[in-house]
Structure formats: structure tokens, C-alpha cells
Design a protein around this motif. Structure first.
Motif, PDB file in Angstrom:
ATOM      1  N   LEU A 144      44.309  76.704  52.558  1.00  0.00           N
ATOM      2  CA  LEU A 144      44.130  75.369  51.996  1.00  0.00           C
ATOM      3  C   LEU A 144      43.261  74.496  52.897  1.00  0.00           C
ATOM      4  CD1 LEU A 144      44.817  73.347  49.778  1.00  0.00           C
ATOM      5  CD2 LEU A 144      46.947  72.850  50.977  1.00  0.00           C
ATOM      6  N   PHE A 145      43.548  74.509  54.198  1.00  0.00           N
ATOM      7  CA  PHE A 145      42.769  73.698  55.123  1.00  0.00           C
ATOM      8  C   PHE A 145      41.310  74.166  55.146  1.00  0.00           C
ATOM      9  CE2 PHE A 145      41.132  72.137  59.146  1.00  0.00           C
ATOM     10  CZ  PHE A 145      41.638  70.843  59.183  1.00  0.00           C
ATOM     11  N   GLY A 146      41.115  75.478  55.174  1.00  0.00           N
ATOM     12  CA  GLY A 146      39.754  76.026  55.162  1.00  0.00           C
ATOM     13  C   GLY A 146      38.988  75.633  53.913  1.00  0.00           C
ATOM     14  N   LEU A 147      39.663  75.652  52.760  1.00  0.00           N
ATOM     15  CA  LEU A 147      39.021  75.231  51.507  1.00  0.00           C
ATOM     16  C   LEU A 147      38.630  73.763  51.552  1.00  0.00           C
ATOM     17  CD1 LEU A 147      41.084  77.058  48.730  1.00  0.00           C
ATOM     18  CD2 LEU A 147      38.652  77.337  49.233  1.00  0.00           C
ATOM     19  N   LEU A 148      39.567  72.906  51.998  1.00  0.00           N
ATOM     20  CA  LEU A 148      39.270  71.476  52.079  1.00  0.00           C
ATOM     21  C   LEU A 148      38.104  71.212  53.023  1.00  0.00           C
ATOM     22  CD1 LEU A 148      42.887  69.977  52.143  1.00  0.00           C
ATOM     23  CD2 LEU A 148      41.181  69.700  50.328  1.00  0.00           C
ATOM     24  N   TRP A 149      38.109  71.894  54.161  1.00  0.00           N
ATOM     25  CA  TRP A 149      37.034  71.725  55.148  1.00  0.00           C
ATOM     26  C   TRP A 149      35.694  72.171  54.555  1.00  0.00           C
ATOM     27  CZ3 TRP A 149      37.773  73.208  60.975  1.00  0.00           C
ATOM     28  CH2 TRP A 149      36.611  72.933  61.679  1.00  0.00           C
ATOM     29  N   THR A 150      35.697  73.323  53.882  1.00  0.00           N
ATOM     30  CA  THR A 150      34.466  73.876  53.324  1.00  0.00           C
ATOM     31  C   THR A 150      33.938  73.045  52.154  1.00  0.00           C
ATOM     32  OG1 THR A 150      35.131  76.099  53.980  1.00  0.00           O
ATOM     33  CG2 THR A 150      33.446  75.941  52.271  1.00  0.00           C
ATOM     34  N   LEU A 151      34.833  72.661  51.257  1.00  0.00           N
ATOM     35  CA  LEU A 151      34.403  71.951  50.052  1.00  0.00           C
ATOM     36  C   LEU A 151      34.137  70.474  50.294  1.00  0.00           C
ATOM     37  CD1 LEU A 151      36.831  73.561  47.440  1.00  0.00           C
ATOM     38  CD2 LEU A 151      34.425  74.112  47.845  1.00  0.00           C
ATOM     39  N   PHE A 152      34.824  69.875  51.257  1.00  0.00           N
ATOM     40  CA  PHE A 152      34.677  68.437  51.495  1.00  0.00           C
ATOM     41  C   PHE A 152      34.243  68.185  52.932  1.00  0.00           C
ATOM     42  CE2 PHE A 152      37.743  68.985  48.037  1.00  0.00           C
ATOM     43  CZ  PHE A 152      37.085  68.279  47.028  1.00  0.00           C
ATOM     44  N   SER A 153      35.201  68.034  53.829  1.00  0.00           N
ATOM     45  CA  SER A 153      34.850  67.816  55.236  1.00  0.00           C
ATOM     46  C   SER A 153      36.060  68.084  56.115  1.00  0.00           C
ATOM     47  CB  SER A 153      34.362  66.383  55.459  1.00  0.00           C
ATOM     48  OG  SER A 153      35.437  65.467  55.352  1.00  0.00           O
ATOM     49  N   GLN A 154      35.769  68.282  57.375  1.00  0.00           N
ATOM     50  CA  GLN A 154      36.808  68.465  58.385  1.00  0.00           C
ATOM     51  C   GLN A 154      37.721  67.240  58.430  1.00  0.00           C
ATOM     52  OE1 GLN A 154      35.318  68.184  62.455  1.00  0.00           O
ATOM     53  NE2 GLN A 154      36.065  70.273  62.762  1.00  0.00           N
ATOM     54  N   GLN A 155      37.115  66.074  58.401  1.00  0.00           N
ATOM     55  CA  GLN A 155      37.854  64.806  58.471  1.00  0.00           C
ATOM     56  C   GLN A 155      38.804  64.660  57.283  1.00  0.00           C
ATOM     57  OE1 GLN A 155      37.302  62.913  61.125  1.00  0.00           O
ATOM     58  NE2 GLN A 155      38.018  60.867  60.664  1.00  0.00           N
ATOM     59  N   LEU A 156      38.306  64.914  56.085  1.00  0.00           N
ATOM     60  CA  LEU A 156      39.145  64.782  54.889  1.00  0.00           C
ATOM     61  C   LEU A 156      40.288  65.803  54.928  1.00  0.00           C
ATOM     62  CD1 LEU A 156      39.694  63.439  52.149  1.00  0.00           C
ATOM     63  CD2 LEU A 156      38.336  65.256  51.122  1.00  0.00           C
ATOM     64  N   ALA A 157      40.007  67.011  55.374  1.00  0.00           N
ATOM     65  CA  ALA A 157      41.057  68.030  55.470  1.00  0.00           C
ATOM     66  C   ALA A 157      42.160  67.557  56.412  1.00  0.00           C
ATOM     67  CB  ALA A 157      40.469  69.360  55.949  1.00  0.00           C
ATOM     68  N   LEU A 158      41.779  66.990  57.555  1.00  0.00           N
ATOM     69  CA  LEU A 158      42.775  66.484  58.511  1.00  0.00           C
ATOM     70  C   LEU A 158      43.575  65.327  57.932  1.00  0.00           C
ATOM     71  CD1 LEU A 158      41.084  66.547  62.023  1.00  0.00           C
ATOM     72  CD2 LEU A 158      43.317  67.490  61.424  1.00  0.00           C
ATOM     73  N   VAL A 159      42.902  64.425  57.247  1.00  0.00           N
ATOM     74  CA  VAL A 159      43.597  63.287  56.630  1.00  0.00           C
ATOM     75  C   VAL A 159      44.618  63.795  55.604  1.00  0.00           C
ATOM     76  CG1 VAL A 159      43.339  61.295  55.084  1.00  0.00           C
ATOM     77  CG2 VAL A 159      41.790  61.579  57.034  1.00  0.00           C
TER      78      VAL A 159
END
Length: 191
Positions: A144-159
Motif C-alpha cells: 500500500l505504501f509503495g503504491l501511494l508513493w509511486t502513484l502520488f508522492s512520498q509525502q502523501l503516502a506518509l501523511v
């Protein structure tokens, strides 16, 4: 059942060490040549804190220490999110300490809770079920984190993970409170 549900649910929002270390690198807190040493930093913090936190769990209750460990993990997320405004040395040491604290407050304590809540003849199985729930949660978390990072951004995944963990902690605490009873062996579960 409840312990496996709570542990797996919390693990679902635990960002893997690798992603945390990559974020530290991207923030400029560590040079690539020193990247492998990040694992040693987390392990050193874990080694220093595991026994004291196990003793604390025996004194104040396992549930409190478990939730406290996840508060430390949330603190690491927040520190990473504020990373550009934080001194690199403080960021690096702070994140590694908080990550080590998280592991020290959860790994052994989850196993102790599982053992206390399992009948004597199946304690190994009880611990294995909880550890499997944690491993499964962490696996899904990485995807899930990898998908969020790839599709959006590292920052958004962390948030997203910080918000989800903040929501999951009180729910898990409530679920774990239901585990507060005398284990099958007669010893207090201190959940």
C-alpha cells in the motif's frame, strides 16, 4: 482472535524500515554510502530499549506499552514529514531512536500477550498466529505504501499512514482492552 486483529491492524499502518530509510536519504539526512548503517542504528536502539520496555510492560501493563510503541512510530512519521525543517543529525538520530523504540515496545510484548492469552498446550501456536498477523499486516503495508508513493508522492503516502495510524491506535487500544482478563494459566494478561 482479538489480539491478532489488533496487531495485524496496527501493522497495516507501519511503514517498512526500507521506506523510512529511503525517506531519510531523500531528505538528505544520510548519504548513500552510509545507508546500510541505518539498519544498525535501529538495531542498536532496539537492543538498548527492549529489556527496559519489557520490564515496563510487566509493571504498567502490556497494552499501554504496545500503544506507546505505536505512538513512537507515529512520532517517526511526523519527524519525517517535518524533515526539511529539522536539522539532519536530529532527524536521523530521532527517527532511528523512535523506530528502535517502536520495535522494542511491540515485538516481545505482542508475544507475551499472545502467550498469556493462549492455553498452555497451544502457546507456541498462539504466538505464531499473532506474529503471522503482524507479518501479513506489514506485507500489505509495504504494498500500500509503495503504491501511494509511486502513484502520488512520498509525502502523501506518509501523511496517509500517519493519519491512518492515529485513527487505528485508539481502535486497537479498545480491542486490546477486551483482552484484559486472566489468561488460561491464571496469570494476569496485563494487556
Amino acid at each position: 482472535g482479538r489480539l491478532a486483529l489488533a496487531s495485524g491492524g496496527l501493522a497495516l499502518f507501519s511503514v517498512s524500515d526500507g521506506f523510512i530509510y529511503l525517506t531519510l536519504r531523500d531528505l538528505g539526512a544520510v548519504q548513500l554510502a552510509y545507508f546500510p548503517l541505518l539498519f544498525l542504528g535501529t538495531a542498536a536502539a532496539y537492543l538498548a530499549l527492549a529489556v527496559p520496555l519489557g520490564r515496563l510492560a510487566d509493571r504498567v501493563g502490556r497494552r499501554k506499552v504496545l500503544i506507546g510503541g505505536h505512538v513512537a512510530l507515529l512520532g517517526a512519521y511526523i519527524l519525517l514529514l517535518a524533515g526539511e525543517a529539522v536539522n539532519h543529525a536530529i532527524l536521523l538520530v530521532g527517527v532511528l531512536l523512535l523506530l528502535g523504540l517502536y520495535y522494542a515496545a511491540t515485538d516481545g510484548v505482542f508475544a507475551a500477550m499472545a502467550a498469556a492469552l493462549s492455553p498452555p498446550g497451544v502457546r507456541g501456536s498462539g504466538i505464531a498466529v499473532v506474529q503471522t498477523a503482524v507479518a501479513g499486516g506489514r506485507l500489505l503495508s509495504a504494498v500500500l505504501f509503495g503504491l501511494l508513493w509511486t502513484l502520488f508522492s512520498q509525502q502523501l503516502a506518509l501523511v496517509c499512514f500517519a493519519v491512518a495510524l492515529a485513527v487505528a491506535m485508539p481502535l486497537a487500544a479498545r480491542t486490546l482492552r477486551l483482552c484484559d482478563h486472566v489468561g488460561a494459566s491464571g496469570e494476569s494478561a496485563h494487556a
